[in-house]
Structures are given as structure tokens and as C-alpha cells.
Design a protein around this motif. Structure first.
Motif, mmCIF file in Angstrom:
data_model
loop_
_atom_site.group_PDB
_atom_site.id
_atom_site.type_symbol
_atom_site.label_atom_id
_atom_site.label_comp_id
_atom_site.label_asym_id
_atom_site.label_seq_id
_atom_site.Cartn_x
_atom_site.Cartn_y
_atom_site.Cartn_z
ATOM 1 N N ALA A 136 -1.095 12.445 33.259
ATOM 2 C CA ALA A 136 -1.479 13.849 33.087
ATOM 3 C C ALA A 136 -0.223 14.676 32.859
ATOM 4 N N VAL A 137 -0.245 15.516 31.822
ATOM 5 C CA VAL A 137 0.898 16.370 31.498
ATOM 6 C C VAL A 137 0.483 17.817 31.636
ATOM 7 N N LEU A 138 1.135 18.547 32.531
ATOM 8 C CA LEU A 138 0.861 19.966 32.741
ATOM 9 C C LEU A 138 1.842 20.771 31.909
ATOM 10 N N VAL A 139 1.330 21.466 30.912
ATOM 11 C CA VAL A 139 2.159 22.230 29.980
ATOM 12 C C VAL A 139 2.069 23.707 30.333
ATOM 13 N N GLU A 140 3.077 24.205 31.008
ATOM 14 C CA GLU A 140 3.142 25.615 31.398
ATOM 15 C C GLU A 140 1.928 26.037 32.236
ATOM 16 N N VAL A 141 1.417 25.128 33.055
ATOM 17 C CA VAL A 141 0.355 25.468 34.015
ATOM 18 C C VAL A 141 1.022 26.178 35.183
ATOM 19 N N ARG A 142 0.665 27.426 35.415
ATOM 20 C CA ARG A 142 1.433 28.251 36.359
ATOM 21 C C ARG A 142 0.700 28.566 37.652
ATOM 22 N N ASP A 143 -0.575 28.300 37.711
ATOM 23 C CA ASP A 143 -1.320 28.611 38.932
ATOM 24 C C ASP A 143 -1.191 27.451 39.922
ATOM 25 N N PRO A 144 -0.728 27.725 41.148
ATOM 26 C CA PRO A 144 -0.555 26.634 42.118
ATOM 27 C C PRO A 144 -1.837 25.874 42.406
ATOM 28 N N GLY A 145 -2.967 26.587 42.488
ATOM 29 C CA GLY A 145 -4.224 25.920 42.762
ATOM 30 C C GLY A 145 -4.642 24.992 41.642
ATOM 31 N N ASN A 146 -4.472 25.437 40.392
ATOM 32 C CA ASN A 146 -4.811 24.585 39.254
ATOM 33 C C ASN A 146 -3.908 23.357 39.194
ATOM 34 N N ALA A 147 -2.619 23.567 39.413
ATOM 35 C CA ALA A 147 -1.696 22.433 39.389
ATOM 36 C C ALA A 147 -2.050 21.431 40.476
ATOM 37 N N GLY A 148 -2.330 21.930 41.667
ATOM 38 C CA GLY A 148 -2.697 21.029 42.752
ATOM 39 C C GLY A 148 -3.981 20.285 42.471
ATOM 40 N N THR A 149 -4.958 20.967 41.869
ATOM 41 C CA THR A 149 -6.220 20.319 41.516
ATOM 42 C C THR A 149 -6.000 19.194 40.518
ATOM 43 N N ILE A 150 -5.142 19.427 39.525
ATOM 44 C CA ILE A 150 -4.893 18.398 38.513
ATOM 45 C C ILE A 150 -4.158 17.211 39.130
ATOM 46 N N ILE A 151 -3.194 17.468 40.003
ATOM 47 C CA ILE A 151 -2.491 16.365 40.677
ATOM 48 C C ILE A 151 -3.481 15.550 41.514
ATOM 49 N N ARG A 152 -4.357 16.241 42.218
ATOM 50 C CA ARG A 152 -5.354 15.539 43.032
ATOM 51 C C ARG A 152 -6.321 14.747 42.152
ATOM 52 N N ALA A 153 -6.752 15.342 41.033
ATOM 53 C CA ALA A 153 -7.657 14.641 40.121
ATOM 54 C C ALA A 153 -6.975 13.427 39.505
ATOM 55 N N ALA A 154 -5.703 13.571 39.130
ATOM 56 C CA ALA A 154 -4.966 12.442 38.562
ATOM 57 C C ALA A 154 -4.869 11.304 39.571
ATOM 58 N N SER A 259 -3.126 6.339 27.645
ATOM 59 C CA SER A 259 -3.201 7.712 27.151
ATOM 60 C C SER A 259 -2.439 8.684 28.031
ATOM 61 N N ALA A 260 -1.926 9.722 27.385
ATOM 62 C CA ALA A 260 -1.348 10.869 28.089
ATOM 63 C C ALA A 260 -2.149 12.099 27.686
ATOM 64 N N TRP A 261 -2.752 12.762 28.665
ATOM 65 C CA TRP A 261 -3.524 13.973 28.418
ATOM 66 C C TRP A 261 -2.639 15.201 28.606
ATOM 67 N N LEU A 262 -2.687 16.122 27.643
ATOM 68 C CA LEU A 262 -1.955 17.384 27.726
ATOM 69 C C LEU A 262 -2.907 18.491 28.165
ATOM 70 N N PHE A 263 -2.552 19.209 29.230
ATOM 71 C CA PHE A 263 -3.355 20.318 29.733
ATOM 72 C C PHE A 263 -2.515 21.587 29.712
ATOM 73 N N GLY A 264 -3.065 22.660 29.125
ATOM 74 C CA GLY A 264 -2.264 23.834 28.845
ATOM 75 C C GLY A 264 -2.393 24.966 29.835
ATOM 76 N N ASN A 265 -1.653 26.008 29.535
ATOM 77 C CA ASN A 265 -1.595 27.221 30.345
ATOM 78 C C ASN A 265 -2.976 27.862 30.471
ATOM 79 N N GLU A 266 -3.226 28.473 31.643
ATOM 80 C CA GLU A 266 -4.535 29.043 31.940
ATOM 81 C C GLU A 266 -4.950 30.109 30.926
ATOM 82 N N ALA A 267 -4.018 30.906 30.425
ATOM 83 C CA ALA A 267 -4.350 32.006 29.514
ATOM 84 C C ALA A 267 -4.140 31.642 28.047
#
Length: 313
Positions: A136-154, A259-267
Motif C-alpha cells: 500500500a502506497v500513501l500519496v500525500e495522505v495527511r489525515d492521521p485517522g485515514n493513514a492509520g486505517t490504511i495501515i491497519r487494513a494493509a 501489486s502496489a496500490w496507490l492511494f491519494g490525498n483526501e481532497a
């Protein structure tokens, strides 16, 4: 009284002690960067930090946890954590009053445990050298809750690593650490990665680069149907004829491939240059009236789709 052969320090009662203030400062990024240490708070995070610490020490590597601070009540309530702390290679545990723990913690209602941990991120080269199958690749994901959710999901999907680009949130932020619910200690993290050349580096490592894009021309349902058809030998699938976007790519997208998934900024989502360089822009279909999915939810769906396709049998 001793713990794993070492004398136990007296109960800490002074909320203004220098040690208490030093621990509390780790809630701030400058102190974290200077000391390369961060806080794990609550029983779940501290338990997983201790397990990683003992695993590394058993392998002859440096441990993860520097110190553990716990109330007497919490130690009595969590026998599993007390048992981990009694092992020979466990870090020191310092008993504290609830007021002292509250002064150390960044939460309003601390749950009896705070651990000071060393940074645990790894270089990108080391992660890619292990031939990962799902990243999982977090691209400029800035919200702590979203980042934590993605790490947990990964972590839940069995991913091999999480990569955060330079403008993403600090994963050692206390809010992010809490939202991972211990998953931060389960899989490698790569921090501060430059976007330039990232897709090429991932591709060279044998990873198909998939950009999660709500307007992407490739439908995730179709990819899952095609994967299931190949898996079970069914004839025909709506998604089998979908071709990926991206330069110089002729092969079809297969969820079962690494695979590497790219996930982008919230806005803003993903940068156009990055999606153009990906092997495919993949949309998660929305069947109701919602405009789009939260990035954490979309990431969970995408990672589980790949994880299911990659499972043997």
C-alpha cells in the motif's frame, strides 16, 4: 522487588518530574525527530510493541521498546502484558500513578500503559528486495485517522509493506499510532519516499502499479470477476477484456499478480503524473448515492480484492 533479574524502580508519583516531561514531549514531532522515538499508548499498542521487541531481541537485533510506563491497576488487569514484561529481554517497566500516566499521555483518558518506542521504519530498497506481493502506497495522505486505517487494513489483508510519500502524515503521530490499533508493529513502513521515479522503482521490483481512482477506466468488480474466472476456470468474464492504462503496457491487469496500490490525498486525490505512470487506474464502483468513498474505506476494499485474488487454492 525485581523483574527479569533487575531491580524494580519505585512508584513514580511526581507529574512534574523531568522524565515525565520528556516522555510527554514525544507527542510533538520535533522531539520525535530529534530522539527518533515515539509513543505507543494503550494496552493493544503496547502489547504489539512488546511482541515485536522480544521477536527482534530473540533474533539478535536491537529491541523496539525503550521503556514501559504502567499503572498498578493496568498491570493487574492485563496478565498477558505483565507476562511479556517478565521475559528476560523485555524492556524496563516503570510503575506510575494514574496522574503521572495522564501527564505523559496525549490522550484524554489513557488506558494504563504508555511505551516509548524507537522508530521502526525501513529503507525502500530493503522492502523491495524482499519481493513483496502486496504493498500500500500513501500519496500525500495527511489525515492521521485515514493513514492509520490504511495501515491497519494493509496489515489485515496480509500486505508486505506500507509506503508513505514525503508529504504524507507522520505515522508516529500519536493519533496515527492509536488508529492503527497495533498494526504499526506488524509490517514494514517506508517513510519520506519521493514521488519522482516511484512507479518505475515499484515496477522494477516486479509490482503492477494500480492507482485507486474514482474516475478510473478499469472497474474493480470486473478485475475481481476476471480473477475468479481464472481461479475457478469459468468461461468469460466482464472484466477479462479490460486493458490497463499507462505507458508501454500490453498485459492485462491481474489482481493475483504482485501489486502496489496507490492511494491519494483526501481532497486532491492522486497527482495526474502519477496516475499516468501507473499500470492502471482502478475505480471502486459506487452503487448508492454517495459521491465517493473515504480513502481509508477505498483502500480497504482494494487491498482485500488483491489479497483474495492472491490467496492460493
Amino acid at each position: 522487588m525485581t523483574v527479569h533479574g533487575r531491580p524494580q524502580a519505585p512508584l513514580m508519583t511526581n507529574t512534574q518530574a523531568d522524565r515525565v516531561k520528556e516522555v510527554a514531549r514525544l507527542a510533538g514531532r520535533p522531539s520525535r525527530l530529534r530522539r527518533r522515538e515515539f509513543l505507543a499508548e494503550g494496552p493493544q499498542a503496547v502489547r504489539e510493541a512488546l511482541r515485536l521487541h522480544l521477536e527482534r531481541r530473540e533474533g539478535g537485533a536491537d529491541g523496539v521498546v525503550v521503556d514501559v510506563y504502567a499503572t498498578l491497576e493496568a498491570l493487574g488487569r492485563h496478565d498477558d502484558i505483565a507476562g511479556l514484561l517478565e521475559q528476560r529481554d523485555a524492556p524496563d517497566v516503570r510503575r506510575v500513578t494514574p496522574d503521572v500516566l495522564a501527564a505523559m499521555s496525549s490522550t484524554v483518558t489513557p488506558q494504563g500503559f504508555v511505551a516509548v518506542c524507537r522508530f521502526i521504519d525501513a529503507p525502500l530498497e530493503d522492502v523491495l528486495a524482499r519481493a513483496p506481493r502486496l504493498v500500500a502506497v500513501l500519496v500525500e495522505v495527511r489525515d492521521p485517522g485515514n493513514a492509520g486505517t490504511i495501515i491497519r487494513a494493509a496489515d489485515s489483508a496480509g500486505a508486505d509493506a506500507v509506503i508513505l510519500t514525503g508529504a504524507s502524515v507522520d505515522p508516529y503521530n500519536p493519533k496515527t499510532v492509536r488508529s492503527t490499533v497495533g498494526s504499526l508493529f506488524h509490517l514494514p513502513l517506508v517513510l519520506g519516499v519521493d514521488l519522482e521515479g516511484l512507479t518505475e522503482r515499484l515496477g522494477t521490483a516486479g509490482l503492477t502499479v494500480l492507482a485507486a481512482d474514482g474516475y478510473g477506466p478499469v472497474d474493480l468488480d470486473g478485475l475481481q470477476d476476471a480473477s475468479a474466472a481464472r481461479r475457478f476456470g469459468a468461461a468469460g468474464s466482464q472484466g477479462q477484456d479490460q486493458e490497463p492504462t499507462g505507458p508501454g503496457t500490453a498485459a492485462r491487469v491481474r489482481l493475483e499478480d504482485p501489486s502496489a496500490w496507490l492511494f491519494g490525498n483526501e481532497a486532491q486525490g492522486l497527482p495526474a503524473a502519477l496516475t499516468a505512470a501507473a499500470d492502471a487506474r482502478v475505480a471502486v464502483p459506487v452503487y448508492g448515492n454517495a459521491e465517493s468513498l473515504n480513502v481509508g474505506t477505498a483502500a480497504t476494499v482494494c487491498l482485500y480484492a488483491s489479497a483474495r485474488a492472491q490467496r492460493p487454492g
